[in-house]
Every structure is written in C-alpha cells, then in structure tokens.
Write an enzyme that holds these catalytic residues in place. Structure first.
Site, mmCIF file in Angstrom:
data_model
loop_
_atom_site.group_PDB
_atom_site.id
_atom_site.type_symbol
_atom_site.label_atom_id
_atom_site.label_comp_id
_atom_site.label_asym_id
_atom_site.label_seq_id
_atom_site.Cartn_x
_atom_site.Cartn_y
_atom_site.Cartn_z
ATOM 1 N N LYS A 12 0.765 -1.363 0.073
ATOM 2 C CA LYS A 12 -0.259 0.432 -0.027
ATOM 3 C C LYS A 12 0.930 1.201 0.091
ATOM 4 O O LYS A 12 1.902 1.228 0.804
ATOM 5 C CB LYS A 12 -1.035 -0.091 1.298
ATOM 6 C CG LYS A 12 -0.272 -0.073 2.981
ATOM 7 C CD LYS A 12 0.312 0.975 3.024
ATOM 8 C CE LYS A 12 1.367 1.571 4.678
ATOM 9 N NZ LYS A 12 1.508 2.361 5.607
ATOM 10 N N ASP A 130 -2.569 -1.456 9.919
ATOM 11 C CA ASP A 130 -3.082 -1.551 8.827
ATOM 12 C C ASP A 130 -3.291 -2.858 8.268
ATOM 13 O O ASP A 130 -4.045 -2.833 6.863
ATOM 14 C CB ASP A 130 -1.405 -1.618 7.860
ATOM 15 C CG ASP A 130 -1.049 -0.149 8.352
ATOM 16 O OD1 ASP A 130 -1.576 0.676 8.755
ATOM 17 O OD2 ASP A 130 0.006 0.516 8.507
HETATM 18 O O1 C5P Z 1 -0.189 -1.844 15.037
HETATM 19 P P1 C5P Z 1 1.248 -2.152 14.695
HETATM 20 O O2 C5P Z 1 1.662 -2.907 15.184
HETATM 21 O O3 C5P Z 1 1.201 -2.187 13.307
HETATM 22 O O4 C5P Z 1 2.035 -0.653 15.129
HETATM 23 C C1 C5P Z 1 3.312 -0.772 15.449
HETATM 24 C C2 C5P Z 1 3.063 0.289 16.411
HETATM 25 O O5 C5P Z 1 3.598 2.017 16.077
HETATM 26 C C3 C5P Z 1 2.921 0.698 17.731
HETATM 27 O O6 C5P Z 1 2.799 -0.302 19.026
HETATM 28 C C4 C5P Z 1 2.671 1.860 18.337
HETATM 29 O O7 C5P Z 1 3.642 2.602 18.572
HETATM 30 C C5 C5P Z 1 2.863 2.628 16.455
HETATM 31 N N1 C5P Z 1 1.893 2.820 16.449
HETATM 32 C C6 C5P Z 1 0.717 4.656 16.456
HETATM 33 N N2 C5P Z 1 -0.257 4.482 16.176
HETATM 34 C C7 C5P Z 1 -0.674 4.250 15.547
HETATM 35 C C8 C5P Z 1 0.264 3.080 15.006
HETATM 36 C C9 C5P Z 1 1.100 2.637 14.751
HETATM 37 O O8 C5P Z 1 1.826 5.049 17.488
HETATM 38 N N3 C5P Z 1 -2.516 4.000 14.860
#
Ligand code: C5P
Length: 279
Positions: A12, A130
């Site tokens: 993406k 995502d």
């Molecule tokens: O959800 P995911 O594992 O992709 O996110 C990785 C890290 O990025 C999270 O642990 C968080 O610290 C940060 N994040 C965030 N806000 C979001 C997506 C991700 O703070 N909307």
C-alpha cells in the site's frame, strides 16, 4: 495435507496521512487515504498439524502471519494450526505495509479453509494497525482511528513512482519521535478524500495533497530522506512519504510521465520504479 489457498498480498501507499491525536491506548489517531499498489507478495495457506510460517525473507522474530493465525484461532476456538508460505517481494519495514498485507491474506485464506464466518476486520485490528485495510479488500480507502475504521473510495487509476531505499525504519520509533506540534489539521486528507469520492481528483490534485505528518519525525531518524527529497526537488519532482517511511513516492500524470520521472530519479542515484496505485 488438504487443499491450499494462494492469495496475492498487495503493498500500500498512504497517499495522504494526518495524525489527529493520541489515544488512551497509547496509539495515535490517524486519518489517511490508503491505495493498493501493484507490488505484491504471494501467500499460500494450507491446513497443518502445527503452526509453521515460512517466509523467503528473514523478518526477525515472530512473523506477523503467525500472529494472524493465532488471532483467528483464538476468536473461533480452534487450534492455531496452519502452514503458511510467503514469497516476499515487498521490502520490509519500508512503509509499504507488506507484513500487514501478508497477515490479512493469511486471515482471509484461513477463514475460507476453516469455513468460519467471523468479523475479520475486528480480528485484523488486533493483529496490526494496517491489517483491517487489507482485509477490507478495497483498492482505495479512507482509513481512520488506529486503522480499524475503513471506508472504500471509488477506484482511481493512479500512476506513481516509488523510491525504495534499502534502509528500514521502525513504525514504533517514528511514532515515538513525533512531536505534538507536528500533528496537523487534517485539511489535506479531507480535501483528497472529497475529491476522490467525487471522482474529480486529478494527478496534480493528488500530488499537492500527498502530505504526511510523519515526515519530520521520519527525517529526524533517517536524515537521508531529506537529501533524497531535495535531490528530487532540484529536478522538479516532489516526493511524498508513505506510512512511517522510509519509502517515498511521486505522483505522475500518466504512464509515460511515470517512466520519465523514474528515469530522472535514477539518474540522481535513487532506486525508483513506476507502479500503478489503486489496483
Ligand atoms: O499496530 P502496529 O503493530 O502496526 O503498530 C506498530 C507501532 O506503531 C505501535 O506499537 C505504536 O507504537 C505505533 N503506532 C501508533 N499509532 C498508530 C499505529 C501505530 O502509535 N495508529
């Protein structure tokens, strides 16, 4: 061994991204226009007697596809047993959503193999921010909240040039680096969403609104991003950031323009390739 299901797991681009706040759960609230890219991994899922994920790339640590199997198993009361094979083409930790897309493909394939009828988007949001976008299966979408609110937008053929550095950036590190004053009003995202919804977003319109609030934080962690953008700007090309980076992209007018931009960027020493977005 039973039957196997193979799915294409697209990358993406975040055409535009605004960070609108910090949530009680520690995540950031976002508003972003997501577009699928014609760059993809292949994910094959088969029933198994245990959980095994084989990935042609070394992801280091537990594969997010394994987390997807466990989340679906927990939600449906089954044993987390499956055999997942991932043929990796999407670069890792690049801002292109490769791991999330593999996880979504795994969820969809496994739900079909297990013949379970569950709300995959809710399970997807537990696996990664995502993942709901990829489970939703829209070529273009408005994504909000932590990533769990996904509304499809009408597809719009977009030619882009992706600049793919060999560096990796951790999403968590970029969000941690973000300063409160770098959060924007989300006018660029709102304007882009409205134009795409009305089918009147020209390439120029998308180019102007392709802004990302994570750019300053990503540039502080990876100063090369600023140099690449300056090198491109000196040649008349505007590069935008996707996700938390470090991948950058340019919006082209059409296929010929994309080929032209890719040539210019390659001459400047950047690893640039034309792609179709919103596929
Ligand atoms: O959800 P995911 O594992 O992709 O996110 C990785 C890290 O990025 C999270 O642990 C968080 O610290 C940060 N994040 C965030 N806000 C979001 C997506 C991700 O703070 N909307």
């Amino acid at each position: 061994m039973g039957r196997a299901i193979t799915r294409v797991a697209h990358a993406k681009l975040n055409l535009a991204l605004a960070v609108t706040g910090k949530r009680d759960d520690g995540y950031h609230a976002l508003r972003s226009v997501f577009a699928r890219l014609d760059l993809a991994d292949d994910v094959r899922v088969a029933p198994g007697r245990r959980l095994e994920v084989r990935n042609t790339a070394d992801v280091g640590g537990e594969d997010i596809a394994a987390r997807a199997v466990k989340a679906l198993a927990a939600a449906t009361g089954r044993a987390p047993h499956a055999f997942v094979r991932i043929r990796k083409r999407i670069p890792l930790a690049a801002g292109l959503g490769g791991g999330s897309s593999d996880a979504a493909a795994t969820l969809r394939a496994l739900a079909e193999l297990w013949k379970v009828d569950v709300d995959l988007e809710t399970i997807a949001s537990q696996v990664g921010s995502d993942v709901p976008f990829f489970v939703h299966d829209a070529s273009l979408a408005m994504v909000e909240g932590r990533g769990e609110i996904v509304r499809a937008l009408p597809p719009a053929e977009l030619h882009v040039v992706v600049v793919r550095p060999t560096l990796r950036l951790s999403t968590a590190a970029v969000f941690a680096e973000l300063r409160m004053d770098e959060r924007s009003a989300d006018a660029h995202v709102t304007a882009l969403e409205a134009a795409l919804r009305a089918g009147r977003a020209t390439a120029e319109f998308v180019r102007i609104h392709a802004e990302n609030d994570l750019l300053p934080a990503a540039q502080r962690l990876c100063p090369a991003i600023a140099s690449w953008r300056e090198a491109a700007a000196a040649r008349g090309v505007r590069l935008s950031l996707t996700g938390s980076g470090p991948t950058l992209f340019a919006v082209a007018d059409d296929r010929a323009d994309a080929l032209r931009i890719a040539r210019i960027l390659r001459r400047a020493g950047l690893r640039a390739r034309p792609y179709l977005a919103s596929v």
